[in-house]
Scaffold this active site. Structure first.
Site, PDB file in Angstrom:
ATOM      1  N   CYS A   2     -33.086 -30.915  22.964  1.00 42.36           N
ATOM      2  CA  CYS A   2     -34.156 -31.216  23.897  1.00 42.36           C
ATOM      3  C   CYS A   2     -35.427 -30.512  23.422  1.00 42.36           C
ATOM      4  O   CYS A   2     -35.380 -29.378  22.969  1.00 42.36           O
ATOM      5  CB  CYS A   2     -33.880 -30.771  25.328  1.00 42.36           C
ATOM      6  SG  CYS A   2     -32.455 -31.534  26.080  1.00 42.36           S
ATOM      7  N   ARG A  27     -34.990 -32.780  17.944  1.00 42.04           N
ATOM      8  CA  ARG A  27     -34.216 -31.918  18.835  1.00 42.04           C
ATOM      9  C   ARG A  27     -33.485 -32.714  19.909  1.00 42.04           C
ATOM     10  O   ARG A  27     -32.628 -32.164  20.608  1.00 42.04           O
ATOM     11  CB  ARG A  27     -35.124 -30.899  19.500  1.00 42.04           C
ATOM     12  CG  ARG A  27     -35.738 -29.934  18.530  1.00 42.04           C
ATOM     13  CD  ARG A  27     -36.577 -28.929  19.261  1.00 42.04           C
ATOM     14  NE  ARG A  27     -35.738 -27.989  19.977  1.00 42.04           N
ATOM     15  CZ  ARG A  27     -35.519 -26.750  19.584  1.00 42.04           C
ATOM     16  NH1 ARG A  27     -36.064 -26.318  18.480  1.00 42.04           N
ATOM     17  NH2 ARG A  27     -34.765 -25.945  20.282  1.00 42.04           N
ATOM     18  N   TRP A  73     -31.723 -34.639  24.940  1.00 42.69           N
ATOM     19  CA  TRP A  73     -30.389 -34.790  24.335  1.00 42.69           C
ATOM     20  C   TRP A  73     -29.440 -34.537  25.495  1.00 42.69           C
ATOM     21  O   TRP A  73     -29.318 -33.423  25.979  1.00 42.69           O
ATOM     22  CB  TRP A  73     -30.208 -33.757  23.229  1.00 42.69           C
ATOM     23  CG  TRP A  73     -28.979 -33.938  22.394  1.00 42.69           C
ATOM     24  CD1 TRP A  73     -28.878 -34.649  21.231  1.00 42.69           C
ATOM     25  CD2 TRP A  73     -27.691 -33.366  22.614  1.00 42.69           C
ATOM     26  NE1 TRP A  73     -27.599 -34.551  20.737  1.00 42.69           N
ATOM     27  CE2 TRP A  73     -26.861 -33.777  21.555  1.00 42.69           C
ATOM     28  CE3 TRP A  73     -27.150 -32.547  23.624  1.00 42.69           C
ATOM     29  CZ2 TRP A  73     -25.521 -33.399  21.464  1.00 42.69           C
ATOM     30  CZ3 TRP A  73     -25.815 -32.178  23.520  1.00 42.69           C
ATOM     31  CH2 TRP A  73     -25.017 -32.605  22.456  1.00 42.69           C
ATOM     32  N   ASN A  99     -34.888 -27.372  29.410  1.00 40.20           N
ATOM     33  CA  ASN A  99     -33.836 -27.319  28.376  1.00 40.20           C
ATOM     34  C   ASN A  99     -32.810 -26.304  28.843  1.00 40.20           C
ATOM     35  O   ASN A  99     -33.186 -25.262  29.383  1.00 40.20           O
ATOM     36  CB  ASN A  99     -34.397 -26.817  27.044  1.00 40.20           C
ATOM     37  CG  ASN A  99     -35.277 -27.833  26.371  1.00 40.20           C
ATOM     38  OD1 ASN A  99     -35.390 -28.953  26.837  1.00 40.20           O
ATOM     39  ND2 ASN A  99     -35.906 -27.438  25.276  1.00 40.20           N
ATOM     40  N   GLY A 100     -31.543 -26.580  28.576  1.00 39.76           N
ATOM     41  CA  GLY A 100     -30.502 -25.636  28.982  1.00 39.76           C
ATOM     42  C   GLY A 100     -29.587 -26.261  30.019  1.00 39.76           C
ATOM     43  O   GLY A 100     -29.608 -27.485  30.226  1.00 39.76           O
ATOM     44  N   GLU A 480     -18.482 -29.310   3.182  1.00 42.29           N
ATOM     45  CA  GLU A 480     -19.871 -29.687   3.451  1.00 42.29           C
ATOM     46  C   GLU A 480     -20.118 -31.149   3.040  1.00 42.29           C
ATOM     47  O   GLU A 480     -20.835 -31.869   3.732  1.00 42.29           O
ATOM     48  CB  GLU A 480     -20.826 -28.727   2.719  1.00 42.29           C
ATOM     49  CG  GLU A 480     -22.301 -29.024   2.859  1.00 42.29           C
ATOM     50  CD  GLU A 480     -22.850 -28.964   4.283  1.00 42.29           C
ATOM     51  OE1 GLU A 480     -22.139 -28.544   5.209  1.00 42.29           O
ATOM     52  OE2 GLU A 480     -24.005 -29.373   4.460  1.00 42.29           O
ATOM     53  N   LYS A 484     -21.432 -33.813   5.749  1.00 40.74           N
ATOM     54  CA  LYS A 484     -22.685 -34.546   5.532  1.00 40.74           C
ATOM     55  C   LYS A 484     -22.443 -36.048   5.652  1.00 40.74           C
ATOM     56  O   LYS A 484     -23.184 -36.759   6.299  1.00 40.74           O
ATOM     57  CB  LYS A 484     -23.207 -34.202   4.139  1.00 40.74           C
ATOM     58  CG  LYS A 484     -24.635 -34.008   3.922  1.00 40.74           C
ATOM     59  CD  LYS A 484     -25.323 -32.803   4.489  1.00 40.74           C
ATOM     60  CE  LYS A 484     -24.897 -32.336   5.849  1.00 40.74           C
ATOM     61  NZ  LYS A 484     -25.355 -31.070   6.266  1.00 40.74           N
ATOM     62  N   GLU A 487     -21.769 -37.090   9.280  1.00 45.81           N
ATOM     63  CA  GLU A 487     -22.957 -36.944  10.125  1.00 45.81           C
ATOM     64  C   GLU A 487     -23.946 -38.090   9.932  1.00 45.81           C
ATOM     65  O   GLU A 487     -24.441 -38.637  10.905  1.00 45.81           O
ATOM     66  CB  GLU A 487     -23.684 -35.631   9.791  1.00 45.81           C
ATOM     67  CG  GLU A 487     -23.047 -34.394  10.363  1.00 45.81           C
ATOM     68  CD  GLU A 487     -23.802 -33.135   9.987  1.00 45.81           C
ATOM     69  OE1 GLU A 487     -24.053 -32.327  10.867  1.00 45.81           O
ATOM     70  OE2 GLU A 487     -24.148 -32.962   8.797  1.00 45.81           O
ATOM     71  N   HIS A 503       0.738 -31.651   1.530  1.00 44.40           N
ATOM     72  CA  HIS A 503       1.350 -31.188   2.778  1.00 44.40           C
ATOM     73  C   HIS A 503       0.929 -32.059   3.951  1.00 44.40           C
ATOM     74  O   HIS A 503       0.921 -31.602   5.090  1.00 44.40           O
ATOM     75  CB  HIS A 503       0.969 -29.727   3.040  1.00 44.40           C
ATOM     76  CG  HIS A 503       1.460 -28.797   1.975  1.00 44.40           C
ATOM     77  ND1 HIS A 503       2.797 -28.556   1.762  1.00 44.40           N
ATOM     78  CD2 HIS A 503       0.792 -28.081   1.036  1.00 44.40           C
ATOM     79  CE1 HIS A 503       2.933 -27.710   0.745  1.00 44.40           C
ATOM     80  NE2 HIS A 503       1.732 -27.421   0.275  1.00 44.40           N
ATOM     81  N   LYS A 601     -30.513 -31.303  16.292  1.00 46.05           N
ATOM     82  CA  LYS A 601     -30.780 -30.324  15.237  1.00 46.05           C
ATOM     83  C   LYS A 601     -30.418 -28.918  15.675  1.00 46.05           C
ATOM     84  O   LYS A 601     -29.869 -28.145  14.919  1.00 46.05           O
ATOM     85  CB  LYS A 601     -32.267 -30.387  14.873  1.00 46.05           C
ATOM     86  CG  LYS A 601     -32.698 -29.404  13.794  1.00 46.05           C
ATOM     87  CD  LYS A 601     -32.405 -29.956  12.443  1.00 46.05           C
ATOM     88  CE  LYS A 601     -32.722 -29.037  11.299  1.00 46.05           C
ATOM     89  NZ  LYS A 601     -31.766 -29.249  10.191  1.00 46.05           N
TER      90      LYS A 601
HETATM   91  C1  G6P Z   1     -26.200 -28.612  14.604  1.00 49.91           C
HETATM   92  C2  G6P Z   1     -26.846 -29.363  13.455  1.00 49.91           C
HETATM   93  C3  G6P Z   1     -26.220 -28.919  12.141  1.00 49.91           C
HETATM   94  C4  G6P Z   1     -26.323 -27.414  11.995  1.00 49.91           C
HETATM   95  C5  G6P Z   1     -25.719 -26.682  13.194  1.00 49.91           C
HETATM   96  C6  G6P Z   1     -26.046 -25.193  13.184  1.00 49.91           C
HETATM   97  O1  G6P Z   1     -24.896 -29.024  14.758  1.00 49.91           O
HETATM   98  O2  G6P Z   1     -26.693 -30.758  13.628  1.00 49.91           O
HETATM   99  O3  G6P Z   1     -26.880 -29.546  11.054  1.00 49.91           O
HETATM  100  O4  G6P Z   1     -25.675 -27.011  10.838  1.00 49.91           O
HETATM  101  O5  G6P Z   1     -26.258 -27.201  14.406  1.00 49.91           O
HETATM  102  O6  G6P Z   1     -27.426 -25.019  13.326  1.00 49.91           O
HETATM  103  P1  G6P Z   1     -28.203 -23.723  12.913  1.00 49.91           P
HETATM  104  O7  G6P Z   1     -29.626 -23.984  13.302  1.00 49.91           O
HETATM  105  O8  G6P Z   1     -27.601 -22.585  13.695  1.00 49.91           O
HETATM  106  O9  G6P Z   1     -28.031 -23.518  11.456  1.00 49.91           O
END
Ligand code: G6P
Length: 606
Positions: A2, A27, A73, A99-100, A480, A484, A487, A503, A601
């Site tokens: 948000c 956000r 969000w 927000n929150g 990772e 990626k 996502e 396994h 984000k």
């Molecule tokens: C969200 C984002 C990720 C990020 C994670 C941690 O899930 O979509 O891309 O890695 O938060 O965020 P930070 O700002 O703590 O690295």
């Protein structure tokens, strides 16, 4: 998670708010809205969908020099016009963006409903507008204070009152609120990205703080009413750093920025005289660092995976046991905090709630926390007693790319520092420093081979499931790579340690399931070749990310080559093509690359 924007000044607020919302869309992007105050009235516009959707609902001229806006969000209540912020009280005098999460919203709501009040949304936030209206006081600040005393949970809020057109009241508990200081105008935002076009002078509110913001300045105080003193900070992010430039997507731009970002992470930190690294924010003397017996790394998402890579680096280079764990898991299992453990909180945004809560738990129990954070002045950065900034520059795409790489580089700096205090020799230090200096050019050469990576992307884009395997640090690369891909492309991808394949997951391997194998030419090369044989024996297509060298002893369906670094740093480079792989699969599938569905984000709620 948000975004909040607010403006009070001499200009019309609406265009400034809309520009700010566009900047903050990363956000939250399921609905948006704004409210401006003019002639004793609130004019509120809200819309489900992206910010550009809201734009189509606004009148051509929307007058009013005070306003607040929000991009959402969803947490409580689905994305809809009604659930979009701002929310108002029944008389439409107060508007609030939040927000929150208000944890006692259901109870407060029931109390209002029993008095015959109707709510227009399913959100927890609407109750705040009702509470403010139900707490009459001399000033808006006092009404907001009174309302917040009844609330449990987290908030970053901005409130306007139709009858007091010259001010915005903001308050913070757990969700960031920033003030931007302009020339006879003031800005409010949840994130500096919304402000840098207008001002570089910002003030971060602390938890439990409230501010009254007017065109000519601001006053901060505690929720109890005692005045507080703030020192403005200068943000160095340039406008260009926040723009997409010639790139179609921020993700692509941020991948391309990695050589420069790595240079910034390294800048001023390599000590050629003693073949070690210098980390100004570490603030721990050599003797204190020698007492560290363990390193525990905490983060979420890509930050956690970068931590897995960091743990490997620290164990390899400093021979100190190191382990990474998702911050959310850690904080809920009543962790044992040890005085000789160095805790490291990793976060790009510096606002991730679970990471923040984990670090607060460690501090409460007397532990030492080092922050590895990108956003200067963010909550986690301020909460840690010591820290290393990534200096990767702003990252706007929801998925982490350059900040993942820069976090790994920062861990390499820390690992070399710890190592040189222990058994890492001068020659070892020199070898690694030279390797670090070579990284930017090596990343450039990987980026130059994009066509080769895009070809592999085309081959796997039609699959519905993909696997990523690797060993040791290569497993972090696999994790990772798979994250990626899911996502940004929504293709189901799973990562496994290569040794775990037989396994369980081998049961799923078929000609329809591509596997990406992280295959550095190191001492585990032969083991990884056996893994490829196992997959091929089940008809599974394999794509390898490997180093240049003699022909592979096994047939594979695609090869991506990356330059060789020192063995300890190889993982860092092996990850880069997987970012481009995910990008190109998402591109082929026509996905919303910078704002993937359901993701945000910066996750500032539990
Ligand atoms: C969200 C984002 C990720 C990020 C994670 C941690 O899930 O979509 O891309 O890695 O938060 O965020 P930070 O700002 O703590 O690295």
């Amino acid at each position: 998670m948000c975004g909040i924007v607010g403006y009070v000044g001499k200009r019309d607020a609406a265009p400034i708010l809309m520009e700010g919302l566009h900047r903050l869309e990363y956000r939250g992007y399921d609905s948006a809205g704004l409210a401006v105050v003019r002639n004793g009235k609130l004019r509120t516009y809200k819309s489900k969908g992206k910010v550009r959707e809201l734009e189509t609902h606004l009148p051509a001229k929307l007058r009013g020099a005070t306003g607040i806006a929000h991009t959402r969000w969803a947490t409580h209540g689905q994305p809809s016009d009604e659930n979009a912020h701002p929310h108002s009280d029944p008389t439409n005098r107060f508007a609030i963006v939040h927000n929150g999460i208000v944890e006692n919203a259901a109870e407060l709501r029931a109390r209002f409903e029993s008095q015959g009040v109707t709510f227009l949304s399913q959100t927890d936030s609407e109750v705040l507008a009702h509470l403010i209206a139900a707490t009459p006081a001399e000033t808006l600040a006092d009404s907001v204070r009174g309302a917040l005393r009844l609330v449990t949970g987290t908030y970053g809020i901005a409130v306007v009152d139709a009858e007091r057109a010259d001010e915005i009241v903001v308050a913070r508990n757990g969700s960031p609120v920033i003030l931007g200081i302009g020339e006879r105008e003031m800005f409010v935002a949840s994130d500096a990205a919304a402000l840098v076009r207008h001002t570089q002078s910002i003030v971060h509110l602390d938890d439990g703080e409230l501010a009254v913001v007017r065109a000519d300045g601001y006053e901060t105080s505690t929720l109890a009413g005692g005045a507080t003193v703030k020192t403005p900070l200068t943000v160095s992010w340039s406008q260009e750093a926040l723009d997409k430039g010639d790139h179609e997507h921020y993700m692509r731009k941020e991948i391309a920025e990695q050589p420069e970002a790595i240079r910034r992470t390294l800048s001023g930190r390599l000590d050629d005289r003693f073949q070690t690294t210098h980390l100004g924010g570490l603030e721990m003397a050599a003797r204190e660092l020698l007492e560290v017996r363990r390193v525990k790394i905490l983060g979420c998402g890509s930050a956690y995976i970068a931590g897995c890579m960091g743990a490997q680096l620290i164990e390899q280079l400093a021979r100190v046991p190191a382990h990474a764990e998702p911050a959310s898991e850690f904080r809920y299992r009543n962790p044992v905090i040890e005085p000789d453990t160095l805790y490291v909180a990793v976060s790009q945004s510096g606002e991730t709630f679970d990471t923040l809560a984990a670090l607060q738990e460690i501090k409460r129990k007397g532990g030492r926390v080092l922050g590895l954070v990108n956003v200067v002045g963010s909550t986690i950065a301020r909460e840690c007693e010591r820290g290393v900034y990534l200096h990767a520059g702003p990252e706007i795409a929801v998925v982490a790319t350059k900040t993942f790489t820069c976090t790994a580089v920062a861990f390499a700096l820390l690992a070399i520092h710890l190592g040189r205090l222990r058994d890492l020799s001068t020659a070892g230090g020199a070898r690694l420093l030279a390797a670090l200096k070579a990284l930017p050019a090596q990343v450039e050469s990987i980026l130059a081979a994009e066509a080769q990576i895009a070809a592999v992307a085309t081959a796997i884009a039609s699959a519905t499931d993909a696997y990523f395997v690797g060993r040791a640090a290569g497993f972090a690369v696999a994790l990772e790579g798979a994250l990626k891909l899911k996502e940004v492309s929504y293709l189901h991808a799973e990562a496994y340690p290569a040794s775990e394949l037989k396994h369980g997951p081998l049961a799923l391997i078929s000609p329809a399931t591509p596997t990406v194998v992280v295959l550095p030419r190191d001492e585990l090369f032969a083991k990884n070749i056996s893994t490829i044989e196992e997959i091929r024996a089940r008809g599974g297509p394999t794509y390898v990310v490997t180093h240049p060298g003699p022909p592979l002893p096994v047939a594979v369906d695609g090869v991506i080559e990356v330059p060789k670094s020192e063995p300890e740093l190889d993982a860092l480079l092996l990850n880069v093509p997987l970012q481009l792989l995910a990008y190109h699969v998402a591109l082929a599938k026509g996905r919303d690359i910078d704002q993937p569905r359901n993701l945000a984000k910066s996750v500032t709620v539990e």
